[in-house]
Design a protein around this motif. Structure first.
Motif, PDB file in Angstrom:
ATOM      1  N   PRO A 139      -0.436   4.206  10.734  1.00 23.18           N
ATOM      2  CA  PRO A 139       1.006   4.267  10.903  1.00 23.18           C
ATOM      3  C   PRO A 139       1.659   4.907   9.538  1.00 23.18           C
ATOM      4  N   LEU A 140       1.464   4.192   8.468  1.00 20.08           N
ATOM      5  CA  LEU A 140       2.112   4.429   7.148  1.00 20.08           C
ATOM      6  C   LEU A 140       1.535   5.624   6.430  1.00 20.08           C
ATOM      7  N   ARG A 141       0.744   6.240   6.707  1.00 22.23           N
ATOM      8  CA  ARG A 141       0.366   7.271   5.994  1.00 22.23           C
ATOM      9  C   ARG A 141       1.280   8.356   6.201  1.00 22.23           C
ATOM     10  N   MET A 158      -2.823  -0.586   8.256  1.00 20.86           N
ATOM     11  CA  MET A 158      -1.543   0.409   8.038  1.00 20.86           C
ATOM     12  C   MET A 158      -1.643   1.653   7.484  1.00 20.86           C
ATOM     13  N   MET A 159      -2.620   1.431   6.126  1.00 22.63           N
ATOM     14  CA  MET A 159      -2.867   2.544   5.606  1.00 22.63           C
ATOM     15  C   MET A 159      -4.187   3.172   5.426  1.00 22.63           C
ATOM     16  N   SER A 175       0.932  -1.217   0.194  1.00 23.48           N
ATOM     17  CA  SER A 175       0.118   0.088  -0.053  1.00 23.48           C
ATOM     18  C   SER A 175       0.952   1.212  -0.043  1.00 23.48           C
ATOM     19  N   LEU A 177      -4.393  -6.962  12.067  1.00 25.33           N
ATOM     20  CA  LEU A 177      -3.354  -8.139  11.933  1.00 25.33           C
ATOM     21  C   LEU A 177      -2.120  -8.029  12.955  1.00 25.33           C
ATOM     22  N   PHE A 178      -1.540  -6.992  12.700  1.00 23.23           N
ATOM     23  CA  PHE A 178      -0.080  -6.783  13.417  1.00 23.23           C
ATOM     24  C   PHE A 178      -0.369  -5.761  14.317  1.00 23.23           C
ATOM     25  N   LEU A 179      -1.267  -4.899  14.479  1.00 22.01           N
ATOM     26  CA  LEU A 179      -1.331  -3.875  15.313  1.00 22.01           C
ATOM     27  C   LEU A 179      -2.543  -4.342  16.389  1.00 22.01           C
ATOM     28  N   PRO A 180      -2.363  -3.783  17.879  1.00 21.06           N
ATOM     29  CA  PRO A 180      -3.394  -4.127  18.603  1.00 21.06           C
ATOM     30  C   PRO A 180      -4.646  -3.750  18.227  1.00 21.06           C
ATOM     31  N   TRP A 194      -4.802 -11.732   4.027  1.00 23.72           N
ATOM     32  CA  TRP A 194      -3.928 -11.293   4.832  1.00 23.72           C
ATOM     33  C   TRP A 194      -3.286  -9.950   4.536  1.00 23.72           C
ATOM     34  N   TYR A 195      -2.700 -10.017   3.237  1.00 24.92           N
ATOM     35  CA  TYR A 195      -2.053  -8.760   2.625  1.00 24.92           C
ATOM     36  C   TYR A 195      -2.956  -7.674   2.817  1.00 24.92           C
ATOM     37  N   GLU A 255      -3.429  -6.269   6.243  1.00 20.70           N
ATOM     38  CA  GLU A 255      -2.554  -5.121   6.613  1.00 20.70           C
ATOM     39  C   GLU A 255      -2.427  -3.817   6.029  1.00 20.70           C
TER      40      GLU A 255
END
Lengths: 361, 138, 142
Positions: B134-136, B110-111, B57, B124-127, B102-103, B106
């Motif tokens: 986070p990735l913005r 994240m985005m 992403s 998936l990864f974050l609580p 799964w992708y 994410e």
């Protein structure tokens, strides 16, 4: 009677934290839920705040065992964006360290698998022999892991004439011991009873779920980035791609052990090839990275490592996306565990050689 | 299939919905298609037994983009599609490629892309209680 | 007098619980390599055990990720006194190269009280053995 057994996040079978909820009917597994993210460190975001050179050291620390995989994939992507070809000697140097890493990683896995089955003696033997490989890595690169071997444009250090003879001697010892371990795994009745016929992943499922690495090759799905997308100097050396059909835990063990022997062959050919190349010609200077994007792929011990790098013309990358092999393979775990007994769950989980620090980044 | 032949076939399939394409070194090809038409392309890839490596992403500023990375030997194809940040809806491909689920999870956490019709849109990864993306960047 | 005997026994047989809280796994592999024949922590009486109730020393690696920190706190509370915590590796001491990440609550001593630090990325097995032995002597020896 239905039961839910939770493995993790802290457990002795696997060194890294992840959580598996295994639903059973009696002793038989009927469903598996996988929860990841305990190891998430936000590396992709950090990579945008560091320069390309600093990112090589950052991505190296995504994983401690496949510590050469990520820098090679990353530098390949960046070198593609910059449009440079690194010197031939640098390709061979990277390949030698990469194959040494493959040997020590597969030996590590074999030891852990032996310990999970319960044969601690074999774990101790294998890890003692693994130390010979780590000695050579330390002599050549300066560290047992996290080699800092790569730079954008080539390698940082050279392998000279005096490094080669002790390396070849160590490889002879490793080859002999690996043949003993292959014999142990294939002929010992206890190991066969635990590994043969458990954790079966059929070929069609392996293909549909896009698994990679030894997990896929043991099920008959032939993917190997060294053959499919030749990089480094893999198209200049002669080695076999080990593909088996059974797809059970024993097949995955066999693929890894036989690959150690192939890696020894590759290193011997590479050591011979660099004799004819000028010493010291190990990197080209790369002044700037223009805007662009590319993809770096590399066959790590666990499978395909995938890096997508996008550059915006500054010293800092615009986006770095990392996909480690376990991220793909772990999605095949529920299929693998279905129908097996609860006692086989740890070894089947370990047989994909999971690296959760890579998955979570 | 070679890169030029692949682009020709893609032009036949999509016509004006193929927005841009770029053939790079070492058989790396990037194509961008209009949002909503990526599923046709992915179905075509499925017939060719392409291997899905990952879905990335990217934050483009005004838009959020998903890049689907496929291997169609010997090519390495990046299929891009994007949607505006105000309404970042992109349809799932997890019914065609199960591992895409799964992708896409994410990418969602994240985005902040909203993957339409996703079977399991949990973190998936974050609580579970993490609310930021986070990735913005912009 | 009794105290001295007990401390002597504790020092000679430390049972370790290894918890990885967001590490690259390298420190964890070096801890396992310390068990392997070349470095051999078992000659000091050390064994790795999975149960926090059996533990004397908690061995911690990693940067205390968002999901794992509560798990570490619960394991620390379950471990009976007297216990020691050893932080292994740059990540557990200062977060190392991940210092600016959003995905961490801090280094190890922001979460549990740490008694010994073993720096390195990764620390060699010899350094880990030296650190564990120094910690044992400092806590229960002499």
């Amino acid at each position: 009677m239905d039961m839910v057994v939770q493995f993790g996040p802290q457990h002795l079978a696997l060194a890294e934290p992840e959580r598996f909820k295994v639903h059973t009917e009696g002793e038989k597994v009927v469903d598996v839920e996988v929860a990841v993210g305990y190891n998430h460190r936000g590396i992709e975001k950090l990579a945008e705040r560091k320069t390309f050179e600093q990112d090589i050291l950052l991505v190296e620390r995504i994983c401690g065992i496949c510590s050469m995989s990520h820098p090679v994939a990353f530098t390949q992507a960046v070198e593609d964006i910059a449009g440079v070809d690194i010197p031939e000697r640098a390709n061979y140097l990277r390949m030698i360290i990469a194959e040494l890493e493959r040997i020590h990683s597969h030996l590590l896995w074999a030891g852990i698998a032996a310990e999970i089955i319960g044969i601690e003696t074999l774990f101790m033997y294998i890890w003692k022999d693994r130390e010979y490989v780590l000695d050579q890595l330390e002599i050549i690169t300066g560290n047992r892991n996290h080699y800092a071997w790569n730079t954008i444009g080539g390698c940082r250090k050279d392998i000279t004439e005096k490094h080669i003879p002790p390396l070849l001697t160590a490889l002879e010892v490793v080859e002999r011991r690996t043949e003993y371990y292959i014999d142990a795994f294939l002929r010992n009745r206890t190991i066969r009873a635990r590994l043969v016929g458990t954790g079966i992943l059929p070929r069609e499922d392996a293909r549909k779920l896009c698994t990679v690495g030894p997990t896929a090759r043991a099920s008959g799905y032939a993917v190997d980035v060294r053959k499919d997308d030749p990089h480094l100097a893999y198209d200049k050396v002669d080695f076999a791609e080990i593909v088996l059909g059974e797809g059970d835990n024993m097949a995955r063990a066999k693929v890894r052990l036989l690959e150690i022997l192939e890696s020894v062959k590759i290193i011997r050919q590479a050591a011979k090839a660099i004799k004819g190349l000028p010493e010291g010609d190990i990197a080209v200077p790369v002044a700037e990275i223009p805007p662009g994007e590319s993809v770096g792929r590399y066959e790590a011990p666990r499978g395909e490592v995938f890096h997508y790098v996008k550059s915006n013309g500054t010293f800092y990358p615009e986006r770095v996306k990392v996909r480690a092999p376990t991220y793909s393979n772990i999605q095949a775990v529920p299929t693998m565990l279905m129908g097996d007994t609860l006692a086989d769950v740890p070894i089947s989980l370990a047989s994909i050689d999971p690296c959760f620090c890579c998955t979570d980044r | 299939m070679e890169a030029e032949e692949f682009i020709e076939k893609l032009k036949e399939l999509l016509g004006r919905n193929l927005l841009e394409y770029h053939i790079g070194r070492r058989n790396r090809v990037f194509v961008k298609v209009k949002n909503g038409y990526h599923r046709d392309v992915v179905s075509w890839f499925q017939e060719m037994q392409a291997h899905l490596s990952v879905i990335s992403s990217v934050d483009l500023g005004d838009e959020l983009e998903l890049v689907y990375h496929f291997e169609i030997r010997p090519l390495e194809v990046g299929l891009k599609t994007s949607a505006s940040k105000a309404k970042p809806h992109i349809e799932t491909i997890s019914d065609i490629y199960p591992s895409a689920a799964w992708y896409e999870r994410e990418a969602m956490e994240m985005m902040g892309i909203v993957v339409v019709n996703h079977p399991d849109p949990r973190h998936l990864f974050l609580p579970d209680d993490y609310t930021e993306f986070p990735l913005r960047r912009y | 007098m009794f105290e001295k005997v007990v401390n002597y026994c504790r020092k000679k047989s430390p049972w370790l619980l290894h918890v990885s809280c967001g590490s690259c796994n390298n420190c964890d592999i070096e801890v396992l390599a310390a068990l392997a024949p070349r470095f051999d922590v078992e000659r000091f009486g050390g064994v790795l055990k999975p149960n926090p109730r059996h533990t004397d020393i908690l061995v911690v690696t990693g940067i205390m990720t968002l999901k794992m920190t509560n798990v570490l706190k619960r394991l620390y509370e379950q471990t009976p006194d007297p216990k020691a915590v050893v932080a292994i590796g740059s990540c557990a001491i200062t977060k190392g190269i991940f210092a600016e990440t959003y995905a961490s609550y801090g280094p190890a001593d922001a979460v549990v009280p740490v008694d010994a630090y073993i720096p390195g990325c990764p620390p060699r097995p010899q350094a880990i053995l030296h650190g564990v032995v120094t910690a044992l002597n400092a806590l229960w020896g002499g």
